[in-house]
Design a protein around this motif. Structure first.
Motif, PDB file in Angstrom:
ATOM      1  N   ILE A 177      -9.652 -21.217 -44.126  1.00 34.76           N
ATOM      2  CA  ILE A 177     -10.321 -20.247 -43.262  1.00 34.76           C
ATOM      3  C   ILE A 177      -9.346 -19.134 -42.909  1.00 34.76           C
ATOM      4  N   GLU A 178      -9.730 -17.928 -43.226  1.00 40.62           N
ATOM      5  CA  GLU A 178      -8.853 -16.786 -42.957  1.00 40.62           C
ATOM      6  C   GLU A 178      -8.800 -16.441 -41.468  1.00 40.62           C
ATOM      7  N   ASP A 179      -9.939 -16.455 -40.796  1.00 42.63           N
ATOM      8  CA  ASP A 179      -9.997 -16.106 -39.384  1.00 42.63           C
ATOM      9  C   ASP A 179      -9.706 -17.356 -38.546  1.00 42.63           C
ATOM     10  N   LYS A 180      -8.459 -17.495 -38.124  1.00 45.66           N
ATOM     11  CA  LYS A 180      -8.005 -18.697 -37.412  1.00 45.66           C
ATOM     12  C   LYS A 180      -8.668 -18.853 -36.046  1.00 45.66           C
ATOM     13  N   ARG A 181      -9.314 -17.797 -35.527  1.00 49.72           N
ATOM     14  CA  ARG A 181     -10.010 -17.909 -34.237  1.00 49.72           C
ATOM     15  C   ARG A 181     -11.178 -18.889 -34.311  1.00 49.72           C
ATOM     16  N   LEU A 182     -11.656 -19.184 -35.504  1.00 45.44           N
ATOM     17  CA  LEU A 182     -12.769 -20.119 -35.663  1.00 45.44           C
ATOM     18  C   LEU A 182     -12.342 -21.576 -35.499  1.00 45.44           C
ATOM     19  N   LEU A 183     -11.055 -21.846 -35.661  1.00 50.79           N
ATOM     20  CA  LEU A 183     -10.585 -23.230 -35.662  1.00 50.79           C
ATOM     21  C   LEU A 183     -10.723 -23.917 -34.302  1.00 50.79           C
ATOM     22  N   GLY A 184     -10.460 -23.203 -33.223  1.00 45.65           N
ATOM     23  CA  GLY A 184     -10.584 -23.789 -31.885  1.00 45.65           C
ATOM     24  C   GLY A 184     -11.994 -24.292 -31.604  1.00 45.65           C
ATOM     25  N   PRO A 185     -13.010 -23.438 -31.773  1.00 52.57           N
ATOM     26  CA  PRO A 185     -14.381 -23.904 -31.551  1.00 52.57           C
ATOM     27  C   PRO A 185     -14.794 -25.041 -32.500  1.00 52.57           C
ATOM     28  N   ILE A 186     -14.307 -25.021 -33.729  1.00 49.55           N
ATOM     29  CA  ILE A 186     -14.629 -26.103 -34.664  1.00 49.55           C
ATOM     30  C   ILE A 186     -14.013 -27.401 -34.163  1.00 49.55           C
ATOM     31  N   ARG A 187     -12.748 -27.356 -33.764  1.00 50.96           N
ATOM     32  CA  ARG A 187     -12.082 -28.568 -33.258  1.00 50.96           C
ATOM     33  C   ARG A 187     -12.794 -29.127 -32.028  1.00 50.96           C
ATOM     34  N   SER A 188     -13.178 -28.247 -31.108  1.00 49.72           N
ATOM     35  CA  SER A 188     -13.827 -28.731 -29.882  1.00 49.72           C
ATOM     36  C   SER A 188     -15.177 -29.373 -30.194  1.00 49.72           C
ATOM     37  N   ARG A 189     -15.895 -28.845 -31.182  1.00 47.09           N
ATOM     38  CA  ARG A 189     -17.183 -29.435 -31.550  1.00 47.09           C
ATOM     39  C   ARG A 189     -17.010 -30.752 -32.302  1.00 47.09           C
ATOM     40  N   LEU A 190     -15.965 -30.858 -33.083  1.00 48.98           N
ATOM     41  CA  LEU A 190     -15.681 -32.133 -33.738  1.00 48.98           C
ATOM     42  C   LEU A 190     -15.398 -33.205 -32.694  1.00 48.98           C
ATOM     43  N   LYS A 191     -14.608 -32.869 -31.692  1.00 47.36           N
ATOM     44  CA  LYS A 191     -14.268 -33.828 -30.636  1.00 47.36           C
ATOM     45  C   LYS A 191     -15.491 -34.234 -29.834  1.00 47.36           C
ATOM     46  N   SER A 192     -16.389 -33.283 -29.588  1.00 42.68           N
ATOM     47  CA  SER A 192     -17.558 -33.585 -28.756  1.00 42.68           C
ATOM     48  C   SER A 192     -18.681 -34.254 -29.548  1.00 42.68           C
ATOM     49  N   GLY A 193     -18.584 -34.213 -30.882  1.00 43.66           N
ATOM     50  CA  GLY A 193     -19.608 -34.840 -31.698  1.00 43.66           C
ATOM     51  C   GLY A 193     -20.841 -33.986 -31.905  1.00 43.66           C
ATOM     52  N   THR A 194     -20.751 -32.694 -31.612  1.00 45.00           N
ATOM     53  CA  THR A 194     -21.939 -31.842 -31.738  1.00 45.00           C
ATOM     54  C   THR A 194     -21.961 -31.009 -33.008  1.00 45.00           C
ATOM     55  N   ILE A 195     -20.928 -31.067 -33.816  1.00 43.80           N
ATOM     56  CA  ILE A 195     -20.853 -30.172 -34.974  1.00 43.80           C
ATOM     57  C   ILE A 195     -21.986 -30.432 -35.963  1.00 43.80           C
ATOM     58  N   TYR A 196     -22.402 -31.675 -36.117  1.00 46.00           N
ATOM     59  CA  TYR A 196     -23.452 -31.963 -37.089  1.00 46.00           C
ATOM     60  C   TYR A 196     -24.792 -31.393 -36.679  1.00 46.00           C
TER      61      TYR A 196
END
Length: 114
Positions: free
Chosen positions: A78-97
């Protein structure tokens, strides 16, 4: 509303990055593909002489995958590293799917008659 916008941006970026790498046999949560396509393809396989059609559901993948390694892969791609924080938080919360796709068939609905 902001959360939904962030989700849409992440979904768009991940789709544009990974969708071209998916198998032509993959149908779940993909633009221009839907359940009726799967059924049509399965019927074609059976009519072609195949005796089995295998359905694999990876719904629980994100629950079981090593999130550290998964995000490590994303960091490299991923080129835009600003996306990584929200992705990580959703993985932790279980809502990404829940927002990884809308499972709607998006195409012009022109019906063919046989």
């Amino acid at each position: 509303m902001t959360d939904r916008l962030i989700q849409q941006v992440i979904a768009h970026e991940l789709t544009s990055l990974y969708d071209p790498t998916f198998s032509i046999h993959s149908f779940g949560f993909r633009t221009n593909r839907c359940a009726s396509d799967v059924i049509r393809r399965a019927k074609g396989y059976i009519q072609g002489g195949n005796r089995r059609v295998v359905d694999m559901d990876l719904e629980k993948f994100l629950d079981m995958v090593n999130h550290y390694r998964f995000t490590g892969t994303l960091v490299k791609q991923i080129e835009d590293k600003r996306l990584l924080g929200p992705i990580r938080s959703r993985l932790k919360s279980g809502t990404i799917y829940k927002w990884s796709g809308d499972n709607k068939c998006r195409r012009n609905s022109t019906r063919r008659t046989s």
